[in-house]
Scaffold this motif. Structure first.
Motif, PDB file in Angstrom:
ATOM      1  N   ASP A  96     -63.036 -17.892   1.627  1.00 38.27           N
ATOM      2  CA  ASP A  96     -62.291 -18.023   0.442  1.00 38.27           C
ATOM      3  C   ASP A  96     -61.124 -17.012   0.590  1.00 38.27           C
ATOM      4  OD1 ASP A  96     -63.445 -15.404   0.155  1.00 38.27           O
ATOM      5  OD2 ASP A  96     -65.055 -16.132  -1.052  1.00 38.27           O
ATOM      6  N   SER A  99     -56.087 -18.742   3.863  1.00 40.80           N
ATOM      7  CA  SER A  99     -55.096 -19.421   3.567  1.00 40.80           C
ATOM      8  C   SER A  99     -55.522 -21.056   3.745  1.00 40.80           C
ATOM      9  CB  SER A  99     -53.702 -19.211   3.845  1.00 40.80           C
ATOM     10  OG  SER A  99     -53.465 -17.964   3.385  1.00 40.80           O
ATOM     11  N   TYR A 100     -55.457 -21.851   2.812  1.00 45.19           N
ATOM     12  CA  TYR A 100     -56.000 -23.321   3.097  1.00 45.19           C
ATOM     13  C   TYR A 100     -54.536 -24.205   3.513  1.00 45.19           C
ATOM     14  CZ  TYR A 100     -54.792 -24.225  -1.831  1.00 45.19           C
ATOM     15  OH  TYR A 100     -53.859 -24.531  -2.862  1.00 45.19           O
ATOM     16  N   ILE A 103     -55.385 -29.296  -0.270  1.00 42.90           N
ATOM     17  CA  ILE A 103     -56.513 -29.700  -0.842  1.00 42.90           C
ATOM     18  C   ILE A 103     -56.151 -31.124  -1.580  1.00 42.90           C
ATOM     19  CG2 ILE A 103     -57.770 -29.588  -2.988  1.00 42.90           C
ATOM     20  CD1 ILE A 103     -57.171 -26.779  -2.998  1.00 42.90           C
ATOM     21  N   ILE A 151     -60.877 -30.002   1.523  1.00 42.31           N
ATOM     22  CA  ILE A 151     -60.089 -28.989   1.541  1.00 42.31           C
ATOM     23  C   ILE A 151     -59.862 -28.665   3.146  1.00 42.31           C
ATOM     24  CG2 ILE A 151     -61.673 -27.437   1.307  1.00 42.31           C
ATOM     25  CD1 ILE A 151     -59.651 -25.168   0.568  1.00 42.31           C
ATOM     26  N   ASP A 152     -58.482 -28.516   3.569  1.00 47.03           N
ATOM     27  CA  ASP A 152     -58.172 -28.655   4.758  1.00 47.03           C
ATOM     28  C   ASP A 152     -57.753 -26.929   5.325  1.00 47.03           C
ATOM     29  OD1 ASP A 152     -58.679 -31.104   5.010  1.00 47.03           O
ATOM     30  OD2 ASP A 152     -56.629 -31.648   5.544  1.00 47.03           O
ATOM     31  N   TYR A 153     -58.074 -26.641   6.497  1.00 46.92           N
ATOM     32  CA  TYR A 153     -57.850 -25.334   6.968  1.00 46.92           C
ATOM     33  C   TYR A 153     -57.198 -25.620   8.554  1.00 46.92           C
ATOM     34  CZ  TYR A 153     -60.341 -22.966   3.278  1.00 46.92           C
ATOM     35  OH  TYR A 153     -61.071 -22.500   2.132  1.00 46.92           O
ATOM     36  N   LYS A 216     -61.749 -29.818   8.163  1.00 50.87           N
ATOM     37  CA  LYS A 216     -61.866 -30.269   6.701  1.00 50.87           C
ATOM     38  C   LYS A 216     -63.331 -30.402   6.069  1.00 50.87           C
ATOM     39  CE  LYS A 216     -59.436 -34.230   5.773  1.00 50.87           C
ATOM     40  NZ  LYS A 216     -58.962 -33.957   4.939  1.00 50.87           N
TER      41      LYS A 216
END
Length: 240
Positions: A96, A99-100, A103, A151-153, A216
């Protein structure tokens, strides 16, 4: 580890060895204590006897001794003021706080660290509260197209593990809906948990993300007919 220390009060004694009956706190306030030889018992077995402090009705024992009594290792990092019980997981970042990249789905239904209604409400799975994590609200009443959120990182190969405790938040523990959580690395499914239901105990996950460039995480509700279900990824960590 948490089960081992549950119900056991441990005072961490760090710094100089206390040899007298008087100790000094960090604020240089003089305090009076009692030194006693205390038997260290674990699961009814006498493991050791150690000199300990009794102060204000609380028992304080050396942290290393307490850890060894429970069969765990103990280290202390003076630079970071961090006491570690058990095996170290290595350098990590809470998910959390990373930084993603993007979304997909209703962005206002995805929350970091805690819910916002009411403000500061902690993610909770079967009574277990989490200070960190990601929570997602799916299939709200009178809402549409909220069955799936992802959500992707961009990890860029910089991490080895994704760990977390997953489950359904207690707010929707009575929901007749169920949920799924899927973890993908560069388009390949690395982990999947289906049929998640309210009231179930949190499940620990440990996903190998070595070499993954794009991570993801997909949250899905089985139904899309207004039977709200809230999925939680508690204490999610990316470990280097």
């Amino acid at each position: 580890m948490k089960d081992k220390v549950k119900g056991l009060v441990v005072g961490v004694l760090l710094g100089s060895l206390l040899t007298g009956a008087t100790a000094f706190a960090g604020t240089n306030t003089k305090i009076s204590v009692v030194m006693e030889n205390v038997k260290m018992m674990f699961n009814g077995v006498h493991k050791s006897t150690t000199q300990s402090i009794v102060y204000n009705g609380n028992l304080y024992v050396p942290a290393k001794t307490a850890a060894q009594t429970m069969g765990e290792s103990f280290t202390y990092d003076g630079k970071t003021k961090t006491a570690s019980f058990g095996a170290k997981t290595g350098t990590f970042k809470y998910l959390d706080e990373v930084s993603y990249a993007r979304i997909d789905g209703k962005t206002n239904r995805l929350y970091f660290k805690n819910w916002t209604n009411p403000e500061g409400l902690k993610f909770t799975i079967a009574g277990q509260k989490y200070l960190h994590g990601i929570g997602v609200i799916l299939d709200e009443p009178y809402s549409y197209d909220d069955q799936t959120i992802s959500i992707d990182y961009n990890l860029n190969g910089g991490y080895k593990k994704l760990t977390a405790n997953i489950g359904i938040d207690d707010y929707t523990r009575n929901s007749t809906n169920s949920g799924s959580l899927i973890v993908k690395g560069d388009g390949v499914e690395l982990y999947r948990k289906d049929d998640m239901k309210g009231g179930d105990m949190p499940e620990s996950i440990n996903v190998d993300v070595t070499g993954v460039l794009k991570l993801k995480i997909v949250f899905e509700a089985t139904l899309d007919n207004g039977r709200q279900i809230d999925i939680v990824l508690g204490d999610a960590k990316l470990i280097k």
